[in-house]
Design an enzyme around this catalytic site. Structure first.
Site, PDB file in Angstrom:
ATOM      1  N   ALA A 130       0.773  -1.243   0.000  1.00 15.58           N
ATOM      2  CA  ALA A 130       0.000   0.000   0.000  1.00 15.58           C
ATOM      3  C   ALA A 130       0.804   1.292   0.000  1.00 15.58           C
ATOM      4  O   ALA A 130       0.261   2.334  -0.362  1.00 15.58           O
ATOM      5  CB  ALA A 130      -0.948   0.009   1.210  1.00 15.58           C
ATOM      6  N   ALA A 131       2.058   1.279   0.447  1.00 11.47           N
ATOM      7  CA  ALA A 131       2.800   2.539   0.542  1.00 11.47           C
ATOM      8  C   ALA A 131       2.989   3.153  -0.844  1.00 11.47           C
ATOM      9  O   ALA A 131       3.154   2.420  -1.827  1.00 11.47           O
ATOM     10  CB  ALA A 131       4.147   2.303   1.208  1.00 11.47           C
ATOM     11  N   GLY A 134      -1.581   6.228  -1.701  1.00  8.00           N
ATOM     12  CA  GLY A 134      -2.504   6.852  -2.638  1.00  8.00           C
ATOM     13  C   GLY A 134      -3.706   5.976  -2.958  1.00  8.00           C
ATOM     14  O   GLY A 134      -4.851   6.412  -2.874  1.00  8.00           O
ATOM     15  N   CYS A 250       2.944  -0.317 -12.431  1.00 10.27           N
ATOM     16  CA  CYS A 250       3.252   0.936 -13.140  1.00 10.27           C
ATOM     17  C   CYS A 250       4.369   0.650 -14.143  1.00 10.27           C
ATOM     18  O   CYS A 250       5.423   1.278 -14.123  1.00 10.27           O
ATOM     19  CB  CYS A 250       3.624   2.059 -12.172  1.00 10.27           C
TER      20      CYS A 250
END
Length: 418
Positions: A130-131, A134, A250
């Protein structure tokens, strides 16, 4: 021969812009094809867009901008593009969690949830990697009231950043944990929704963060897709039948994207879900030959965003939610006093002093003891008022470090109103 000419033209063009690895240019050109690659190449001549996502619990725009205005992120009703990149560090509303500075493509998570979640039906959710927070704050915004969100980060220092951002977002029923994916499986924890925004080779960040370019190599791509499958294997065991699973990276290559989704479909009892999109969003589908499942690629130069790949899947079966239980996991909590304390509002210069960790002098009629200081009525954090001064209780790790402070606040929210 045609491809060799195509490849060397790209090498020459990229060398004029940024020092991208030749292996990346070759592999990405094969994935994207000439037309898409040209548009991606052109994006390096442009400034990366800046976007924020509002926290509807803390701030709203009145009147709300029309959905037809060009500054809205079209797939996220809380998302907005900004004209430039303000110095967010000097905006107290940023520190107060009124908005989150987030790349626009990542906000697509909210569109997925609004498509498939049943309103008013509480559920348990896990953001496995999760870090900095966002996507977790996006999840919490969309989840039905009363739902539980576990925000996990395996790396300790990144978990502290996650804790800061979740705390500032200020929504209830959020737990921050510092565990490995296998710990959730061993604990027999189960969830109705799991997001795996897995660690990846970061190709989609090259324009926004050039430092990631030097970290890229083919060996790291191989390492990443294998690690991603390990994470998915642990996470899938924690997903309730009928549960929603979101996989994202990403990066651009198919090994970490389409090929991993295909592996999930071949290995587990899963089905891919189609997400409605508008052609004007310019989202790209699968780029793996022979794989036509609905997946969603955001490519700079084509979509107004940075690079993202995302796919939504459902675990086959009927959703039967397991009862909540205490998790035998490492849970993090902020070192802040708890309780309902009096408040006092600060002008801009004093708000910056507070965010720097300085002691304050509050109005004479301010109650003694713990007081929450606010800016424009939004809580920044606590102080201990002893009369002649108020000792600062803002966590040291969260404080502004710079000594050069502006005299006027960045008008981030005002820009959206105008």
């Amino acid at each position: 021969m045609v491809f060799l000419i195509f490849f060397f033209n790209f090498v020459r063009k990229f060398d004029e812009l940024v020092n991208l690895p030749e292996d990346f240019i070759r592999e990405t050109g094969l994935v994207m094809g000439e037309e898409r690659m040209n548009r991606f190449l052109g994006a390096f001549d442009e400034e990366a867009p800046t976007s924020i996502r509002l926290n509807p619990r803390k701030i709203s725009l009145t009147p709300h901008p029309s959905p037809l205005t060009t500054n809205m992120v079209p797939w996220c009703q809380e998302g907005f593009y900004l004209q430039g990149r303000p110095r967010f560090t000097f905006d107290p509303l940023f520190h107060a969690g009124c908005y989150y500075v987030q790349e626009a493509a990542s906000m697509f998570i909210t569109h997925i949830l609004r498509t498939y979640l049943t309103p008013h039906s509480t559920l348990s959710a896990l953001d496995m990697c999760a870090a900095p927070g966002g996507k977790s704050t996006a999840l919490r915004t969309v989840l039905p009231e009363g739902s539980l969100l576990v925000c996990n980060e395996p790396i300790a220092n990144r978990a502290q950043i996650l804790l800061e951002n979740i705390t500032k977002w200020g929504w209830s029923d959020c737990i921050v944990t510092n565990n490995y994916p296998r710990d959730f499986r061993k604990a027999k924890a189960t969830f109705d929704l799991i997001l795996c925004d897995v660690p990846c080779s970061g190709e989609g960040m090259f324009r926004r963060d050039p430092a990631t370019i030097g970290e890229w190599n083919l060996q790291n791509v191989e390492k990443c897709w294998r690690l991603q499958r390990e994470i998915v294997a642990d996470a899938w065991e924690c997903l309730n039948p009928g549960g929603l699973f979101i996989y994202s990276t990403c990066t651009f290559n198919t090994k970490e994207n389409e090929e991993n989704v295909r592996w999930i479909l071949e290995t587990y009892d899963a089905e891919v879900l189609e997400i409605p999109t508008d052609p004007s969003w310019n989202i790209t589908g699968s780029l793996l030959k022979g794989f036509e499942a609905p997946v969603y690629r955001f490519i700079p130069g084509i979509t107004r965003s940075e690079g993202l790949f995302v796919c939504a899947l459902r675990k086959k079966g009927t959703l039967a939610r397991a009862p909540r239980k205490n998790l035998s996991l490492k849970v993090l909590k902020p070192d802040l006093p708890e309780g309902d304390f009096p408040q006092t509002d600060l002008p801009y210069p004093e708000a910056l002093k507070y965010l720097r960790g300085e002691a304050l002098v509050l109005p004479a009629d301010t109650p003694r003891g713990i007081v929450n200081v606010t800016y424009h009525g939004i809580a920044l954090g606590p102080v201990k008022n002893i009369g002649n001064r108020a000792n600062n209780l803002y966590p040291k790790a969260w404080r502004i470090k710079t000594t050069h402070l502006p005299t006027e606040a960045p008008e981030v929210i005002e820009e959206l109103k105008n």
